[in-house]
Design a protein around this motif. Structure first.
Motif, PDB file in Angstrom:
ATOM      1  N   SER A   2      45.597  31.042  47.548  1.00  0.00           N
ATOM      2  CA  SER A   2      44.990  31.268  46.030  1.00  0.00           C
ATOM      3  C   SER A   2      45.796  30.174  45.123  1.00  0.00           C
ATOM      4  N   LEU A   3      47.177  30.363  45.219  1.00  0.00           N
ATOM      5  CA  LEU A   3      47.982  29.205  44.243  1.00  0.00           C
ATOM      6  C   LEU A   3      47.625  27.838  44.544  1.00  0.00           C
ATOM      7  N   ARG A  59      50.627  37.981  51.052  1.00  0.00           N
ATOM      8  CA  ARG A  59      51.526  36.991  50.833  1.00  0.00           C
ATOM      9  C   ARG A  59      51.027  35.666  51.249  1.00  0.00           C
ATOM     10  N   ILE A  60      50.432  35.491  52.198  1.00  0.00           N
ATOM     11  CA  ILE A  60      49.701  34.284  52.775  1.00  0.00           C
ATOM     12  C   ILE A  60      48.478  34.013  51.935  1.00  0.00           C
ATOM     13  N   LEU A 109      55.704  28.755  45.026  1.00  0.00           N
ATOM     14  CA  LEU A 109      56.219  29.643  44.153  1.00  0.00           C
ATOM     15  C   LEU A 109      57.696  29.916  44.267  1.00  0.00           C
ATOM     16  N   LYS A 110      58.453  29.447  42.969  1.00  0.00           N
ATOM     17  CA  LYS A 110      59.675  29.650  43.021  1.00  0.00           C
ATOM     18  C   LYS A 110      60.491  30.765  42.801  1.00  0.00           C
ATOM     19  N   GLU A 141      44.207  27.202  43.270  1.00  0.00           N
ATOM     20  CA  GLU A 141      44.039  27.056  41.839  1.00  0.00           C
ATOM     21  C   GLU A 141      44.555  25.664  41.412  1.00  0.00           C
ATOM     22  N   ARG A 142      45.830  25.499  41.759  1.00  0.00           N
ATOM     23  CA  ARG A 142      46.784  24.229  41.303  1.00  0.00           C
ATOM     24  C   ARG A 142      46.085  22.978  41.929  1.00  0.00           C
ATOM     25  N   GLY A 143      45.047  22.963  42.900  1.00  0.00           N
ATOM     26  CA  GLY A 143      44.793  21.872  43.633  1.00  0.00           C
ATOM     27  C   GLY A 143      45.678  21.225  44.711  1.00  0.00           C
ATOM     28  N   GLN A 144      46.385  22.146  45.138  1.00  0.00           N
ATOM     29  CA  GLN A 144      47.430  21.883  45.833  1.00  0.00           C
ATOM     30  C   GLN A 144      47.367  22.188  47.388  1.00  0.00           C
ATOM     31  N   LEU A 145      46.094  22.574  47.688  1.00  0.00           N
ATOM     32  CA  LEU A 145      46.031  23.224  49.118  1.00  0.00           C
ATOM     33  C   LEU A 145      46.652  22.445  50.334  1.00  0.00           C
ATOM     34  N   ASP A 146      46.691  21.031  49.897  1.00  0.00           N
ATOM     35  CA  ASP A 146      46.804  20.100  51.118  1.00  0.00           C
ATOM     36  C   ASP A 146      48.589  20.406  51.133  1.00  0.00           C
TER      37      ASP A 146
END
Ligand code: AMP
Length: 365
Positions: free
Chosen positions: A352-353, A346-347, A217-218, A356-361
């Motif tokens: 969740s983000l 926030r964690i 998140l920017k 959603e974005r397929g970027q858990l890794d």
């Protein structure tokens, strides 16, 4: 060390619609569960039977599932890890988690996905590595002495938790007398008396700064492709803070640095540039030392003196208990988020983000 590859394999088997935020019932668990529930995630409390009633007493922070263990170290057992994986758990490490299970055991034996870069635990739990990290980031740390000096020194016992048994000494004679008293009183083992850390006694006002480093998140301050959010600050309460109540003859027991609680605090706005600079340098340096670097919550524990500026005496590379002051957000999170944003929430937002974005890794290791 459990590899990123191994964790990525476990994550690949998770159902992204059923992710569960899990942690040990201690430290900042109420805040972590409260935040996860606000974000609509499932929650799991790894708890002992004696603590269960406490964690069931707060409905908005009560986990959906309780996994009862006899001892917190049991989370290392194969069947417990399998249960956590079965529940699609992402474990949030906090201070008690690291203390009870130990960083070494977590890194070597705990194959359940955890929020944040595991390597950071290795860097925070070793005093020498902490110093290497922060000094090379350009932060000022208390001087460290090999032997007692004629300066006023602050003495830290090996393995002590939360400031217990720490003391000050103004000269060599006072240092040796106090060490002998502690050995005779059974507070330290004779062999440990050689391993105390002798530091410059830093004079000033303490500020415990709570940051969050996000690769997703920017928001906040840009730091090499990541962003740094200043979420809140606290000040710890220790018996020494109340020693004036014993004036004029302050009883010896007031000279105690054991942390007993926390109070909210903010800094003068003109100090914010330096606060953010220190946080950003810490993250930048972590990217070089243990790529991809610090991810998620961390805290710089500082003392500010108008003459010397900030001195950082410790880093916690995970959520700190001082954030428990702000379940509904802080005087700083209000400028970052329109809704109440605790560190716990926030964690959960980052998880969740990532999902959603397929970027858990990128955030789970
Ligand atoms: P720590 O366990 O390192 O977080 O330290 C516990 C408490 O000791 C802190 O909250 C401070 O009040 C105090 N403290 C730690 N290091 C120093 C230092 N070098 N000079 C003065 N006070 C210190």
């Amino acid at each position: 060390m459990i590899s990123r590859q191994k964790i990525a394999e476990v994550l690949a088997g998770y159902d992204p619609r059923k992710l569960t935020v899990a942690t040990i019932g201690s430290h900042s668990a109420l805040q972590i569960f409260h935040g996860a529930k606000q974000e609509g995630l499932r929650t799991l409390n790894i708890c002992t039977q004696e603590r269960r009633a406490t964690y069931e007493s707060f409905p908005w922070a009560k986990a959906d599932t309780f996994l009862i263990v006899e001892d917190f170290k049991d989370i290392l057992r194969e069947e417990t890890q399998a249960q956590l994986i079965e529940e699609n758990s992402i474990v949030v490490p906090h201070g008690s988690f690291v203390e009870y299970v130990t960083a070494k055991a977590i890194l070597e034996k705990f194959a359940v996905p955890m929020f944040g870069n595991r390597e950071s635990l290795n860097w925070e739990t070793d005093r020498n590595r902490q110093r290497a990290w922060l000094e090379s980031a350009g932060l000022r740390m208390p001087k460290e002495y090999k032997t007692p000096s004629d300066q006023r020194v602050f003495v830290k016992l090996p393995g002590a938790k939360g400031g217990h048994g720490f003391f000050t000494a103004s000269n060599e004679e006072e240092f040796h007398r106090k060490i002998s008293e502690k050995v005779n009183g059974g507070e330290i083992k004779p062999e440990d008396a050689q391993n105390v850390a002798i530091q410059e006694f830093v004079v000033g006002v303490r500020y415990y700064l709570h940051f969050f480093a996000s690769p997703l998140l920017k928001l906040g301050l840009p730091v090499r492709g990541s962003a740094l959010e200043l979420l809140s600050m606290d000040k710890r309460i220790e018996p020494i803070d109340e020693s004036y109540r014993g004036l004029p003859d302050v009883p010896a027991h007031f000279f105690d640095y054991t942390v007993t609680g926390n109070e909210p605090v903010i800094v003068r706005e003109s100090l914010l540039p330096e606060v953010l600079r220190m946080g950003a340098r810490t993250v930048e340096r972590s990217m070089e030392l243990f790529p991809p670097g610090m991810i998620g919550p961390f805290s710089l524990e500082t003392i500010f003196s108008p003459g010397k500026g900030f001195t950082v005496f410790e880093i916690s590379a995970r959520i700190v208990a001082g954030t428990n002051l702000y379940p509904m957000g802080s005087p700083y999170s209000a400028y970052l988020y329109k809704e109440p944003m605790s560190t716990g929430r926030r964690i959960a937002r980052e998880i969740s983000l990532g999902s959603e974005r397929g970027q858990l890794d990128r955030i789970v290791f």
